[in-house]
Scaffold this motif. Structure first.
Motif, PDB file in Angstrom:
ATOM      1  N   ASP A 152     -85.318  22.070  55.309  1.00 37.90           N
ATOM      2  CA  ASP A 152     -85.255  20.607  55.226  1.00 37.90           C
ATOM      3  C   ASP A 152     -84.859  20.075  56.600  1.00 37.90           C
ATOM      4  O   ASP A 152     -83.676  19.928  56.911  1.00 37.90           O
ATOM      5  CB  ASP A 152     -84.259  20.191  54.153  1.00 37.90           C
ATOM      6  CG  ASP A 152     -84.439  18.739  53.751  1.00 37.90           C
ATOM      7  OD1 ASP A 152     -85.218  18.022  54.427  1.00 37.90           O
ATOM      8  OD2 ASP A 152     -83.812  18.310  52.772  1.00 37.90           O
ATOM      9  N   LYS A 194     -86.860  17.395  58.181  1.00 43.58           N
ATOM     10  CA  LYS A 194     -87.306  15.984  58.233  1.00 43.58           C
ATOM     11  C   LYS A 194     -87.683  15.521  59.641  1.00 43.58           C
ATOM     12  O   LYS A 194     -87.112  14.561  60.166  1.00 43.58           O
ATOM     13  CB  LYS A 194     -86.251  15.063  57.640  1.00 43.58           C
ATOM     14  CG  LYS A 194     -86.049  15.303  56.157  1.00 43.58           C
ATOM     15  CD  LYS A 194     -85.529  14.096  55.435  1.00 43.58           C
ATOM     16  CE  LYS A 194     -85.295  14.378  53.976  1.00 43.58           C
ATOM     17  NZ  LYS A 194     -84.269  15.412  53.707  1.00 43.58           N
ATOM     18  N   THR A 209     -89.820  19.889  55.775  1.00 46.01           N
ATOM     19  CA  THR A 209     -90.003  18.499  55.366  1.00 46.01           C
ATOM     20  C   THR A 209     -90.332  17.664  56.607  1.00 46.01           C
ATOM     21  O   THR A 209     -89.827  17.932  57.703  1.00 46.01           O
ATOM     22  CB  THR A 209     -88.735  17.950  54.687  1.00 46.01           C
ATOM     23  OG1 THR A 209     -87.598  18.231  55.532  1.00 46.01           O
ATOM     24  CG2 THR A 209     -88.518  18.586  53.335  1.00 46.01           C
ATOM     25  N   THR A 243     -88.417   8.440  48.420  1.00 47.98           N
ATOM     26  CA  THR A 243     -87.169   9.194  48.536  1.00 47.98           C
ATOM     27  C   THR A 243     -86.162   8.766  47.458  1.00 47.98           C
ATOM     28  O   THR A 243     -86.264   7.683  46.878  1.00 47.98           O
ATOM     29  CB  THR A 243     -86.561   9.078  49.954  1.00 47.98           C
ATOM     30  OG1 THR A 243     -86.258   7.717  50.231  1.00 47.98           O
ATOM     31  CG2 THR A 243     -87.521   9.634  50.996  1.00 47.98           C
ATOM     32  N   ASN A 256     -85.190  20.156  43.248  1.00 50.42           N
ATOM     33  CA  ASN A 256     -84.047  20.639  44.043  1.00 50.42           C
ATOM     34  C   ASN A 256     -82.707  20.162  43.480  1.00 50.42           C
ATOM     35  O   ASN A 256     -82.552  19.015  43.080  1.00 50.42           O
ATOM     36  CB  ASN A 256     -84.160  20.122  45.486  1.00 50.42           C
ATOM     37  CG  ASN A 256     -82.981  20.582  46.348  1.00 50.42           C
ATOM     38  OD1 ASN A 256     -82.974  21.705  46.837  1.00 50.42           O
ATOM     39  ND2 ASN A 256     -81.964  19.731  46.505  1.00 50.42           N
ATOM     40  N   SER A 261     -78.720  20.680  45.146  1.00 49.80           N
ATOM     41  CA  SER A 261     -77.880  21.293  46.173  1.00 49.80           C
ATOM     42  C   SER A 261     -76.445  21.328  45.691  1.00 49.80           C
ATOM     43  O   SER A 261     -75.957  22.351  45.194  1.00 49.80           O
ATOM     44  CB  SER A 261     -77.990  20.515  47.495  1.00 49.80           C
ATOM     45  OG  SER A 261     -79.333  20.414  47.917  1.00 49.80           O
ATOM     46  N   ARG A 262     -75.742  20.183  45.763  1.00 47.51           N
ATOM     47  CA  ARG A 262     -74.317  20.162  45.395  1.00 47.51           C
ATOM     48  C   ARG A 262     -74.094  20.641  43.961  1.00 47.51           C
ATOM     49  O   ARG A 262     -73.096  21.293  43.668  1.00 47.51           O
ATOM     50  CB  ARG A 262     -73.758  18.746  45.559  1.00 47.51           C
ATOM     51  CG  ARG A 262     -73.542  18.363  46.997  1.00 47.51           C
ATOM     52  CD  ARG A 262     -73.286  16.877  47.140  1.00 47.51           C
ATOM     53  NE  ARG A 262     -74.476  16.079  46.877  1.00 47.51           N
ATOM     54  CZ  ARG A 262     -74.533  14.747  46.950  1.00 47.51           C
ATOM     55  NH1 ARG A 262     -73.438  14.077  47.250  1.00 47.51           N
ATOM     56  NH2 ARG A 262     -75.649  14.101  46.705  1.00 47.51           N
TER      57      ARG A 262
HETATM   58  O1  LIG Z   1     -86.276  15.877  51.600  1.00 46.50           O
HETATM   59  C1  LIG Z   1     -85.355  16.071  50.814  1.00 46.50           C
HETATM   60  O2  LIG Z   1     -85.106  17.202  50.389  1.00 46.50           O
HETATM   61  C2  LIG Z   1     -84.638  14.915  50.258  1.00 46.50           C
HETATM   62  C3  LIG Z   1     -85.382  13.779  50.073  1.00 46.50           C
HETATM   63  C4  LIG Z   1     -84.879  12.750  49.241  1.00 46.50           C
HETATM   64  O3  LIG Z   1     -85.547  11.789  48.935  1.00 46.50           O
HETATM   65  N1  LIG Z   1     -83.627  12.903  48.740  1.00 46.50           N
HETATM   66  C5  LIG Z   1     -82.848  13.992  48.991  1.00 46.50           C
HETATM   67  O4  LIG Z   1     -81.725  14.066  48.449  1.00 46.50           O
HETATM   68  N2  LIG Z   1     -83.310  14.979  49.814  1.00 46.50           N
HETATM   69  C6  LIG Z   1     -82.449  16.132  50.184  1.00 46.50           C
HETATM   70  O5  LIG Z   1     -82.171  16.896  49.015  1.00 46.50           O
HETATM   71  C7  LIG Z   1     -80.802  17.336  49.007  1.00 46.50           C
HETATM   72  C8  LIG Z   1     -80.110  16.726  47.821  1.00 46.50           C
HETATM   73  O6  LIG Z   1     -78.823  17.236  47.675  1.00 46.50           O
HETATM   74  P1  LIG Z   1     -77.963  17.049  46.340  1.00 46.50           P
HETATM   75  O7  LIG Z   1     -77.917  15.584  46.056  1.00 46.50           O
HETATM   76  O8  LIG Z   1     -76.628  17.622  46.695  1.00 46.50           O
HETATM   77  O9  LIG Z   1     -78.659  17.820  45.245  1.00 46.50           O
HETATM   78  C9  LIG Z   1     -80.238  16.954  50.372  1.00 46.50           C
HETATM   79  O10 LIG Z   1     -80.467  18.025  51.268  1.00 46.50           O
HETATM   80  C10 LIG Z   1     -81.091  15.759  50.773  1.00 46.50           C
HETATM   81  O11 LIG Z   1     -81.176  15.621  52.189  1.00 46.50           O
END
Ligand SMILES: O=C(O)c1cc(=O)[nH]c(=O)n1[C@@H]1O[C@H](COP(=O)(O)O)[C@@H](O)[C@H]1O
Length: 320
Positions: free
Chosen positions: A110, A112, A146, A176, A272, A274-275
């Protein structure tokens, strides 16, 4: 995308674990356990905290990768978390990508990126390797990155060329997940369509020449889990575009909400978290500040595995 699709099929799991470590998400005793080793290595003591955290990030990621490698098809390291620590952080990023790849995972970097054509060509080395001959050395170990489409076609073409030449992929921001995304993405054009819809059509067009055997191109789209209705409409609008769907869990996205972003075969999207996965240990009543670094690492791994399994099962429940 064929490699990604095969990995999803093999695990029967369309989800990706986001590796976005921060100081708050790594148990303090794991970070502390590297203090002595790092203080002996550094020439300038000012470097020590960033190096210590970087080493801790890698060990944290390695424990999570080991814990989920048999149940998820992919990981998505977020480079911002590593860049924040300078060169040592970048080392932790590339080591994480390499380790995940060795474990057979599809690695979605990721990063971007997006810029004018000549600069985009340099960024595209994330996918083509670096050095004088462009190919021999791939320090990034990414299968996809990305990309930001704001600069238009010439900012995207170098990534598409690098992706197709190396059987890799890109995921372009379309809709997004963040609250302010509507400020630009929802603006209405003179044609009556929204900006993100126009971007969606560009993305579908950018991938048109690169469609693989599963019907999806090398050019994917990022569509936030926080926009269920728009995501469903985009799925119909972009039949050859695979979706990366972030925003599940911590940002409020749900399995029901993302169900419409998959195709009729239950394919076409990778969700996806993450946290929600790497920070799952924080919700465990087994955690205590007095536990050892090794025990904390075990708890991180065990909690991440449980959270990844829950996510997989929740997604399976809404898919055909
Ligand atoms: O491109 C991305 O992955 C991304 C795009 C988007 O619209 N929203 C978004 O949350 N992300 C990424 O996806 C992850 C989300 O993290 P959590 O919210 O912790 O699950 C982070 O790394 C963001 O930078």
């Amino acid at each position: 995308m064929d490699r990604l699709i095969e990995a999803i099929e093999a695990k029967q799991n369309p989800s990706v674990v986001g590796l976005d470590p921060t100081e708050a998400l790594v148990p303090a005793q794991i970070v502390a356990s590297f203090a002595e080793e790092i203080s002996e290595q550094v020439e300038d003591p000012a470097e020590a905290p960033a190096m210590q955290l970087s080493v801790a990030f890698f060990e944290f990621n390695r424990a999570i990768i080991d814990a989920v490698a048999d149940i998820v098809p992919a990981v998505k390291p977020q480079i911002a978390m590593y860049e924040a620590l300078g060169p040592a952080g970048i080392d932790a990023y590339t080591m994480t990508c390499e380790y995940a790849k060795q474990k057979g995972l599809y690695v979605l970097g990721d990063v971007k990126r997006g810029d004018i054509g000549s600069t985009a060509a340099a960024y595209a080395h994330h996918l083509s390797g670096v050095g004088l001959d462009d190919t021999a050395y791939d320090p990034w170990h990414e299968d996809a990155v990305t990309v930001n489409p704001y600069l238009g076609t010439d900012g995207i073409t170098p990534f598409i060329d690098a992706a197709t030449a190396n059987d890799k992929d890109i995921f372009v921001l379309v809709r997004t997940s963040n609250p302010s995304s509507s400020e630009l993405q929802e603006l209405e054009l003179a044609s009556g369509e929204r900006v993100y819809e126009h971007v969606a059509d560009l993305v579908e067009g950018w991938g048109a020449e690169t469609i693989g055997k599963n019907g999806y191109s090398h050019v994917g789209a990022v569509v936030g889990a926080t926009h269920p209705e728009e995501g469903k409409a985009l799925r119909a609008r972009m039949p050859h575009t695979f979706f990366l769907v972030p925003g599940y869990g911590a940002q409020g996205g749900t399995a029901q909400g993302v169900a419409g972003m998959f195709d009729r075969d239950g394919m076409g999207a990778l969700v996806n978290s993450s946290r929600g996965i790497i920070g799952a240990w924080k919700k465990s009543d087994k955690y205590s500040e007095s536990m050892s670094a090794d025990d904390a690492l075990d708890l991180v791994a065990e909690s991440a595995r449980e959270a990844a399994k829950d996510m997989r099962d929740n997604l399976r429940a809404v898919l055909p």
